[in-house]
Design a protein around this motif. Structure first.
Motif: not given
Length: 143
Positions: A46-51
């Motif tokens: 949560k709160g992070m980009s997939p990369s």
């Protein structure tokens, strides 16, 4: 009769790679029970980009650090415990290989030529991505 639709769980993962003597090598890790060879992957935080989430998985599961390329290279699906997972994949040029990392006691890791790695990974769809992306990683590694 209606068929039950399974929810697809989203994950992100990386194909960690390095260039040795002009040849591309990728890093594979074992599953926690050391039953098969896979790539670092996990749920998108949560709160992070997939990369960025994939980079975190690479550190936790494989003990490698680098700047993940944010361009998705492909995706594959697999089943586990009745669930369907879809993994979005990114390249990770490895800058540092750590001697100690969170899951070091639970996993093994191995550097392999990309062709050999494609032959031993568990998932057929991941195998196809590795086989079809050999030229793509050579382009990234030349930057």
């Amino acid at each position: 009769m209606r068929r039950k639709t399974n929810k697809i769980c989203k994950q992100s993962g990386v194909i960690p790679y390095r260039v040795r003597d002009g040849k591309v090598e990728v890093l594979l890790i074992t599953t926690r029970k050391r039953q098969s060879w896979v790539i670092p992957k996990g749920g998108v935080c949560k709160g992070m980009s997939p990369s960025d989430s994939a980079a975190k998985e690479a550190w936790e599961e494989a003990g490698v650090v680098g700047q993940v390329n944010s361009e998705k290279i492909g995706a594959y699906k697999y089943r586990k415990r009745g669930n369907i997972y879809q993994v979005h994949l990114f390249w990770l040029p490895v800058e540092k290989v750590l001697e100690d990392w969170p899951e070091a006691t639970q996993r093994e890791r191995i550097w392999l030529d990309i062709n050999h790695a494609a032959m031993i990974v568990k998932e057929n769809s991941l195998r196809r991505i590795l086989q079809s992306s050999k030229d793509q990683v050579k382009i990234y590694s030349s930057y």
